[in-house]
Design a protein around this motif. Structure first.
Motif, PDB file in Angstrom:
ATOM      1  N   PRO A 476      84.350  40.117  54.977  1.00 42.41           N
ATOM      2  CA  PRO A 476      85.812  40.197  55.106  1.00 42.41           C
ATOM      3  C   PRO A 476      86.486  40.361  53.743  1.00 42.41           C
ATOM      4  CG  PRO A 476      85.041  37.944  55.442  1.00 42.41           C
ATOM      5  CD  PRO A 476      83.828  38.799  55.353  1.00 42.41           C
ATOM      6  N   LEU A 477      87.107  41.498  53.524  1.00 44.57           N
ATOM      7  CA  LEU A 477      87.708  41.794  52.228  1.00 44.57           C
ATOM      8  C   LEU A 477      88.859  40.860  51.882  1.00 44.57           C
ATOM      9  CD1 LEU A 477      87.735  45.708  52.363  1.00 44.57           C
ATOM     10  CD2 LEU A 477      86.226  44.240  51.017  1.00 44.57           C
ATOM     11  N   ASN A 478      89.540  40.315  52.913  1.00 40.70           N
ATOM     12  CA  ASN A 478      90.691  39.447  52.632  1.00 40.70           C
ATOM     13  C   ASN A 478      90.286  38.109  52.009  1.00 40.70           C
ATOM     14  OD1 ASN A 478      89.460  38.572  55.016  1.00 40.70           O
ATOM     15  ND2 ASN A 478      91.367  37.806  55.869  1.00 40.70           N
ATOM     16  N   ARG A 479      88.977  37.806  51.993  1.00 47.77           N
ATOM     17  CA  ARG A 479      88.521  36.555  51.379  1.00 47.77           C
ATOM     18  C   ARG A 479      88.098  36.728  49.925  1.00 47.77           C
ATOM     19  NH1 ARG A 479      84.264  33.233  54.791  1.00 47.77           N
ATOM     20  NH2 ARG A 479      84.530  31.960  52.902  1.00 47.77           N
ATOM     21  N   ILE A 480      88.004  37.975  49.452  1.00 50.41           N
ATOM     22  CA  ILE A 480      87.489  38.210  48.103  1.00 50.41           C
ATOM     23  C   ILE A 480      88.437  37.643  47.047  1.00 50.41           C
ATOM     24  CG2 ILE A 480      86.862  39.961  46.410  1.00 50.41           C
ATOM     25  CD1 ILE A 480      84.832  39.616  48.598  1.00 50.41           C
TER      26      ILE A 480
END
Length: 637
Positions: A476-480
Motif C-alpha cells: 500500500p503506497l499510502n503507508r510509505i
C-alpha cells in the motif's frame, strides 16, 4: 509535546469567541497562531526528514550497484550519504521531540499523583528547553568554524553539513517554547521554570568552588544530576547533555563548543546510517506481509504441540530479528499475528506480554541488531565479526526460554486443536520461502563483500519491495510516507542519545575516570570470569535505568579496552554486555522495553510482572552459559 494531526482551523474563526470577551478572544487567537506555527514546522520537518531517508536508501543502493555490477565506484556516494546523514539525525530528532518519542524513564513519575505527573512532565519540557538554549550558541559557532573545511570529493564547505546542528537544535527549541506557551497548566509551567532557574543559579553561585572538589564532581554531575534528571522523566539524551554541559562549564576551562564537537563526532559515524535503514526495513517486512508469512509457517509447523505457539513466538522473534534492526518493529510484526490465537487456546495476557518481552531481550544479539551496529561504531569492533558472533548466543537464550515454556505448558489441553496436514505445512513453507530467504540474502551480501554492513540494508529494502509487489501483492503506497516519518523520528531519538552519550563519555575519559575504572576492575580477584560477571551485573542495571544504547555508548569505550587487558575476546565481551543490557531493558519495573511490549500488546503492565520472573531467570541462566563458554560467541569467527 503536543502533536497536531491536522492543520488548525482558519484563524478568522476566532471572531466567534468575541462574545466571551476580548481577553479570551486574544488568548484563543494567540493559541491558534502558535498551533499554526507548530503545524507548519512539523509538516515541513517531517517532509524533509522523510525525503532524507528515501535519499539515503537510493544513494547507498546506487553506490552498491555501481561498484559491484558495473565495477565503477561512485567516489562521492559515501561522502554525500554522510552529509545527508547528519541532517537526517537532527531533523529526525525534531520529529521525535514534537511527538514526545525521545527515550525517557517514567516508571517513578507514573506512580505519583496526577498533579505531580503534570509538574514533572512540564519540568522535563523546561529542562529540555534549557539544554537547547545552552547549546544553540556553540552550535552556530561550530558550524561557522567548519567553513574552513572543504570536503574532498564534493568540494563543498563543511559548514553545509555542520549547519544541521544549529538548525535542528533551533527547531527543537522553537517547538519546545511553543509547547510550553500552549500548555494549559500555567502554574506548573511557572513552577518548573522557577525550579530550573533556582537550580541553575545555585550551580553558578558555587561554580567557583566546584573545581576544588576534583573527581567528586563526577559524582555530583554524572551520578546525582543524571540520576535525578532521568528519574524525573527528562529525556535521557537531554539529561546526559545537561550533565555534560554543567560539568564542563562549571568545573573545567574547556569551552562548551567541545560538547557540540563530540556530539557531531558521535552522530557522524557512517556505520550508524544502518540504524534508520534497518528500522525502515523492519517496517517494510510488516507492511508487505513477509512477517505474517513467516509466522504462519511456524504456526503450522509447531502450533499443534503443547506450548507450540509460544515456541513459534520465540522462533518468529529470532527470524524477524534477522531482518529488522528494531526491537519495537520486531514485536509489532509478531504479536498481532500470534496473540489472538494464543488467547483462544487459553493463554493469559500476562504470560503473553512476559514472553514477548523475554524474546525481545533474547534476540538483542541477532544481526542486524541496532545495538550490534552501535557497539561496533563506538568501540571499533568488527561489525562483520559481531554479526557472526551474535547468532548462537541468541539461540542459547532461546533454548533456555523454550525449556521454561515446555515446563509451563506440559499439561496444556490440545483436544480442540487440529493438526495441519503435511500439504498445508508445505504450502505455508512455500509461501514463506521468499521471506525466510531475506536473512540469508543480507548475511551473504556482507560475507561475500557485495556490500558493507551499512549498505546491505538497502539490498534488503529493495528485496522486500520486490517481494511485496511481485509475490505477496501487498504494497500500500499510502503507508510509505508515514513509515518514512516514523523511521526518521525513531532514528533521530537514537542518534541524539548517541551524540549526547559520546560527549558525556569524552568528559569522563578526560577526567581520568576511565584510568581509575580500569585499574579497579583489573585489580578484581578471579581474573576474566569475575570481570565478566561484574560487567554482566552492571549492564543489567544500566540497561534497566539508561536503556540499551545510552549504556552501550557511554560505557562501551571505557569497558572494552579493560576486557582486552584481562584477556576477554572483544566479541565474547560484546555478547555478554548486550545480553545483560537486554535483560535489564526488558525487565520491570524500570525496563523501558517491557513497557514497549505492553503498549504493542495492549496489555496492562501489572499483568506481566509475576509471569516474567521465570523468563528473566531463564534468560540469566542462558547468559551464564554464554559467559562460561566463550566458544558460543567466537566459535564461528
Amino acid at each position: 509535546m503536543q502533536i497536531l494531526q491536522h492543520a488548525p482551523e482558519p484563524l478568522l474563526s476566532v471572531v466567534a469567541h468575541e462574545a466571551a470577551g476580548p481577553h479570551i478572544a486574544r488568548e484563543v487567537s494567540s493559541n491558534r497562531l502558535l498551533g499554526f506555527a507548530d503545524w507548519i514546522i512539523g509538516a515541513g520537518v517531517e517532509a524533509c526528514a522523510a525525503a532524507l531517508v528515501a535519499a539515503e536508501v537510493v544513494v547507498l543502493f546506487v553506490g552498491v550497484i555501481s561498484r559491484y555490477v558495473f565495477h565503477s565506484p561512485i567516489v562521492w556516494s559515501d561522502e554525500l550519504a554522510s552529509f545527508l546523514f547528519l541532517w537526517l539525525a537532527m531533523l529526525g530528532s525534531v520529529v521525535a521531540y514534537r511527538n514526545a518519542e525521545h527515550m525517557r524513564m517514567t516508571a517513578l513519575v507514573s506512580k505519583s499523583s496526577v498533579r505531580a505527573q503534570i509538574f514533572f512532565d512540564v519540568l522535563a519540557g523546561v529542562a529540555s528547553v534549557a539544554f537547547l538554549l545552552l547549546l544553540i550558541g556553540p552550535a552556530f559557532e561550530f558550524a561557522l568554524e567548519e567553513r574552513m573545511i572543504t570536503t574532498p570529493a564534493l568540494e563543498i564547505s563543511g559548514a553545509w553539513r555542520a549547519s544541521a546542528l544549529p538548525v535542528g537544535l533551533g527547531l527543537m527549541l522553537i517547538t519546545g517554547l511553543i509547547s510550553l506557551l500552549r500548555s494549559p497548566h500555567y502554574l506548573a509551567v511557572l513552577s518548573a521554570i522557577l525550579t530550573t532557574a533556582l537550580i541553575v543559579g545555585a550551580l553558578y553561585t558555587v561554580g567557583g568552588v566546584l573545581p576544588k572538589f576534583g573527581n567528586y564532581n563526577l559524582l555530583i554531575f554524572f551520578v546525582f544530576a543524571v540520576g535525578a534528571l532521568v528519574f524525573a522523566g527528562v529525556p535521557i539524551a537531554f539529561a546526559f547533555g545537561l550533565a555534560t554541559v554543567g560539568y564542563i562549564a562549571l568545573t573545567t576551562h574547556v569551552p562548551t563548543l567541545v560538547v557540540i564537537g563530540r556530539m557531531d563526532e558521535g552522530m557522524s559515524h557512517l556505520i550508524l546510517l544502518a540504524v534508520p535503514l534497518f528500522v525502515f526495513l523492519g517496517l517494510l517486512i510488516e507492511m508487505t506481509g513477509m512477517a505474517r508469512a513467516m509466522v504462519g509457517f511456524l504456526a503450522n509447523l509447531l502450533g499443534h504441540v503443547r506450548g507450540g505457539l509460544s515456541y513459534v513466538l520465540v522462533g518468529a522473534m529470532y527470524l524477524v530479528s534477522g531482518i529488522s534492526g528494531s526491537k519495537a518493529a520486531d514485536m509489532a510484526a509478531v504479536a498481532p499475528v500470534l496473540f489472538p490465537e494464543m488467547r483462544q487456546r487459553g493463554a493469559k495476557d500476562g504470560d503473553l506480554v512476559a514472553l514477548l518481552s523475554a524474546t525481545g531481550a533474547q534476540t538483542e544479539t541477532i544481526p542486524p541488531s541496532i545495538v550490534l551496529i552501535t557497539i561496533g561504531s563506538v568501540t571499533g569492533v568488527s561489525i562483520s565479526a559481531l554479526f557472526t558472533g551474535g547468532l548462537l548466543p541468541g539461540l542459547v537464550l532461546g533454548i533456555t526460554l523454550c525449556c521454561l515454556v515446555w515446563w509451563r505448558y506440559r499439561r496444556e489441553d490440545l483436544s480442540s486443536v487440529q493438526r495441519p496436514s503435511r500439504r498445508v505445512i508445505l504450502r505455508s513453507m512455500v509461501i514463506a520461502f521468499p521471506a525466510l530467504l531475506l536473512p540469508f540474502v543480507i548475511r551473504a551480501a556482507v560475507v561475500e563483500g557485495i556490500a558493507t554492513a551499512t549498505e546491505v540494508s538497502t539490498i534488503g529494502i529493495f528485496y522486500a519491495i520486490a517481494v511485496g509487489i511481485l509475490v505477496y501483492r501487498q504494497f500500500p503506497l499510502n503507508r510509505i510516507y508515514p513509515m518514512l516519518v516514523t523511521t526518521a523520528g525513531l532514528s533521530g531519538a537514537i542518534l541524539l542519545i548517541i551524540g549526547a552519550a559520546t560527549g558525556m563519555a569524552w568528559a569522563l575519559t578526560q577526567s581520568g575516570f576511565s584510568a581509575t575504572l580500569a585499574a579497579t576492575l583489573k585489580g578484581l580477584p578471579g581474573g576474566a570470569p569475575v570481570f565478566l560477571i561484574v560487567s554482566a551485573a552492571a549492564f543489567i542495571v544500566l540497561g534497566s535505568v539508561l536503556e540499551g544504547i545510552p549504556a552501550i555508548v557511554l560505557f562501551g569505550p571505557l569497558m572494552f579496552p579493560i576486557a582486552r587487558q584481562v584477556g576477554v575476546h572483544e566479541v565474547h565481551y560484546a555478547m555478554v554486555v548486550i545480553l545483560a543490557m537486554g535483560i535489564g531493558l526488558f525487565a520491570p519495573p524500570f525496563g523501558v522495553g517491557y513497557y514497549a511490549a505492553c503498549a504493542i500488546s495492549r496489555i496492562h503492565p501489572d499483568e506481566g510482572i509475576k509471569p516474567i520472573v521465570g523468563y528473566i531467570i531463564a534468560l540469566i541462566v542462558g547468559l551464564a552459559i554464554v559467559i562460561a563458554i566463550p566458544w558460543v560467541s567466537i566459535g564461528f569467527l
